[in-house]
Design an enzyme around this catalytic site. Structure first.
Site, PDB file in Angstrom:
ATOM      1  N   GLY A 194       0.552  -0.874  -0.116  1.00 28.43           N
ATOM      2  CA  GLY A 194      -0.242   0.271   0.685  1.00 28.43           C
ATOM      3  C   GLY A 194       1.079   1.308   0.225  1.00 28.43           C
ATOM      4  N   GLY A 195       2.001   1.074  -0.447  1.00 24.20           N
ATOM      5  CA  GLY A 195       2.927   2.837  -0.823  1.00 24.20           C
ATOM      6  C   GLY A 195       2.280   3.448  -2.044  1.00 24.20           C
TER       7      GLY A 195
ATOM      8  N   PHE B 138       3.533   4.455  -4.820  1.00 26.49           N
ATOM      9  CA  PHE B 138       3.154   3.658  -6.769  1.00 26.49           C
ATOM     10  C   PHE B 138       2.373   2.471  -6.683  1.00 26.49           C
ATOM     11  CE2 PHE B 138       5.392   1.822 -10.349  1.00 26.49           C
ATOM     12  CZ  PHE B 138       5.110   3.786 -10.996  1.00 26.49           C
ATOM     13  N   GLY B 139       2.193   1.492  -5.931  1.00 24.03           N
ATOM     14  CA  GLY B 139       1.170   0.968  -6.042  1.00 24.03           C
ATOM     15  C   GLY B 139      -0.117   1.315  -5.634  1.00 24.03           C
TER      16      GLY B 139
ATOM     17  N   LYS C 206      11.716  -2.478  -7.805  1.00 24.44           N
ATOM     18  CA  LYS C 206      12.421  -2.058  -9.003  1.00 24.44           C
ATOM     19  C   LYS C 206      13.960  -1.833  -7.856  1.00 24.44           C
ATOM     20  CE  LYS C 206      10.508   1.340 -11.654  1.00 24.44           C
ATOM     21  NZ  LYS C 206      10.798   2.844 -11.969  1.00 24.44           N
TER      22      LYS C 206
ATOM     23  N   ALA D 267       4.796   8.835  -8.439  1.00 23.79           N
ATOM     24  CA  ALA D 267       3.393   7.926  -7.834  1.00 23.79           C
ATOM     25  C   ALA D 267       2.439   9.365  -8.074  1.00 23.79           C
ATOM     26  CB  ALA D 267       3.820   7.829  -6.576  1.00 23.79           C
TER      27      ALA D 267
ATOM     28  N   LYS E 155      19.768   2.469 -11.732  1.00 27.90           N
ATOM     29  CA  LYS E 155      19.521   4.365 -12.129  1.00 27.90           C
ATOM     30  C   LYS E 155      18.855   4.752 -10.972  1.00 27.90           C
ATOM     31  CE  LYS E 155      14.506   3.413 -11.212  1.00 27.90           C
ATOM     32  NZ  LYS E 155      13.558   4.818 -10.515  1.00 27.90           N
TER      33      LYS E 155
ATOM     34  N   ARG F 225      12.883   9.831  -3.933  1.00 27.70           N
ATOM     35  CA  ARG F 225      13.599   9.559  -2.920  1.00 27.70           C
ATOM     36  C   ARG F 225      14.565   9.528  -2.431  1.00 27.70           C
ATOM     37  NH1 ARG F 225       8.939   6.250  -3.438  1.00 27.70           N
ATOM     38  NH2 ARG F 225      10.045   4.804  -3.875  1.00 27.70           N
TER      39      ARG F 225
ATOM     40  N   GLU G  70      15.565   2.781  -2.295  1.00 28.70           N
ATOM     41  CA  GLU G  70      15.792   1.471  -3.268  1.00 28.70           C
ATOM     42  C   GLU G  70      17.205   1.191  -3.985  1.00 28.70           C
ATOM     43  OE1 GLU G  70      15.012  -1.646  -2.785  1.00 28.70           O
ATOM     44  OE2 GLU G  70      12.988  -1.626  -3.006  1.00 28.70           O
TER      45      GLU G  70
END
Length: 504
Positions: A180-181, A183-184, A279, A312, A363, A427, A453
């Site tokens: 439930g972040g 982007f999702g 990713k 997002a 990236k 981020r 990430e």
């Protein structure tokens, strides 16, 4: 100042110039009349449009001269201010003079508007000429451009008509989203907007966030400023989320994906297509998601990897973007393309899974480096040089791992790199900016509610570089900074002192 002069008002005898007339400008209509009156004669002072005898001026000429004088005084007034009207006429600030000034300005505005309209009309009537009168293309070239565009539009309409005819086939009614972040949630909302009858269920671990989504229709933790569609709901039950789902979107951070999938694999049907938008590279194993998912589930699973420039918040704002769907199953790729394609989202397809995944992972590390350059305030030249070098390093490793060069220069490669390195919503870039300003990594990570990430991925990239025998100076320097072995400024200095090489 309006006045009328007739023969009845003209005296036949000479007379002195009245006191009030001493202040009349010499070139005004009144002065012309007075000069005629002083010469004597019953009609000497009559101003007639046809009179043009010696010593007299016609009404038309007098008006022209008066208007020219008034125009000259107003032009001077633009430079000298209010004193422009103080010309000895005794009319400075007079209402009649102000009216004349306003009429003059109105005429100038009208003339300018007429010129603009004439230019626009000329541009419309003359092909290849814009509103400023600049010739853009020769007529033949302009016709070729129109034909090329018309051909492209015909092809587009034909393809859309064929797709619309098959729209009813295999209609999707339910999609599950793992995580439930931000982007999702955004991808689930994008699907719900494109398919109003589609049920989108977010599978979460946090019961309080579930309650917010179901009752208040908002993701209060990650996207608090947006209202979610009514068909987007949430649950903590994997069985409920996956029951009847035709697709599952995997949006769990890479480092937590193995544990998440292992816990719910009993509810995942072996034929359920998983669309991965995560990713990165698993630090403990060095696996990308295409290897991690079958490893965690203990079996092969139909999988598509979706990547590209897509913040997002901009997806939530319905701003246009383009993504790439990668899978070795081209038919599954096309189905995912149809599922996500909309007026604000283009979906390209490819079979180069490794290229899409490696670009998506590396990236994030490069974005940290870009943030460091920003934080150190090294300027635009340094930023462009760094990102160019980083793109080359990503290409070197990706090609060694079997990726296609076209993927690196496409949406999931260069497109995503540009967005993540330059975008203020990134981020990973934000982590780099704060490192460049001297903050400690521990403080940066503890103050952020979202996962960057690139931080864990940096170490895994160095391992891959050793495995495939590729030198990655910029990406390795980022790992050194994150590990506390170098400061941001020291890393930049060491990179700049590397031997000069041939471009490759």
């Amino acid at each position: 100042m309006a006045f009328a002069v007739s023969a009845a008002n003209v005296s036949t005898r000479p007379s002195r110039t009245p006191r009030w007339a001493r202040h009349v400008p010499a070139n005004s209509c009144v002065a012309v009349f007075l000069r005629g009156r002083g010469n004597g004669g019953p009609r000497a002072g009559v101003l007639s449009p046809t009179s043009n005898s010696a010593g007299n001026v016609t009404v038309r000429d007098a008006r022209v001269r008066a208007n020219e004088a008034m125009s000259a005084r107003m032009e001077e007034g633009k430079e000298s201010g209010a004193e422009a009207y103080n010309d000895g006429s005794g009319m400075n600030g007079d209402r009649a003079t102000e009216n004349k000034r306003q009429r003059y300005e109105a005429l100038k505005s009208k003339h300018h508007a007429q010129q603009v309209r004439a230019s626009a009309a000329a541009a419309q009537s003359a092909p290849g000429v814009d509103a400023r009168g600049i010739v853009m293309y020769p007529p033949d070239e302009e016709r070729r451009i129109r034909k090329s565009w018309a051909r492209l539009m015909r092809w587009s309409r034909s393809l859309r008509q064929r797709e619309a005819a098959r729209a009813g086939e295999n209609k999707v009614t339910k999609v599950a989203v793992f995580g439930g972040g931000s982007f999702g949630t955004a991808m689930g909302v994008a699907l719900s907007r494109q398919h109003p009858d589609l049920n989108v269920v977010l599978l979460l671990r946090d019961p309080y966030l579930c309650k917010d989504i179901n009752e208040r229709h908002t993701n209060s933790r990650y996207l608090p400023d947006y209202e979610l569609p009514g068909k987007v709901t949430a649950t903590t039950s994997a069985e409920m989320a996956l029951k009847g789902a035709q697709y599952a979107i995997h949006a769990v951070p890479v480092q937590h994906s193995r544990a998440f999938l292992t816990d719910i694999k009993q509810y995942i049907d072996p034929s359920l297509p998983i669309i991965s938008v995560s990713k990165g590279i698993e630090v403990t194993t060095g696996k990308v998601m295409s290897d991690l998912i079958p490893s965690a589930l203990g079996r092969k699973q139909p999988t598509v990897f979706l990547s590209g420039p897509s913040f997002a918040k901009e997806v939530m704002d319905e701003r246009p973007t383009g993504l790439v769907a990668a899978s070795r199953d081209k038919a599954l790729c096309r189905n995912v393309q149809k599922l996500f394609a909309s007026p604000i989202m283009r979906i390209n397809i490819t079979t180069d899974v490794m290229g899409v995944e490696i670009c998506g992972a590396l990236k994030n590390v490069l974005a940290i480096a870009a943030g460091i350059v920003e934080g150190l305030e090294l300027g635009n030249n340094a930023m462009a040089a760094l990102i160019s070098q980083g793109c080359s390093e990503i290409r070197w490793l990706a090609e060694k791992m079997g990726a296609k060069p076209a993927t690196v220069s496409g949406l999931s490669g260069l497109g995503d790199i540009m967005l993540t390195c330059y975008g203020s919503l990134s981020r990973n870039r934000s982590v780099g900016v704060r490192l460049g300003k001297g903050e400690a990594l521990a403080d940066i990570m503890s103050s952020s509610s979202q996962v960057a990430e690139g931080v864990p991925t940096a170490g895994a990239v160095v391992s891959l570089a050793r495995k495939y025998r590729v030198q990655l100076p910029v990406l390795t320097a980022v790992a050194q900074v994150l590990n506390g072995q170098l400061s941001a400024a020291e890393a930049v200095a060491e990179i700049m002192r590397l031997p000069q090489i041939e471009e490759k």
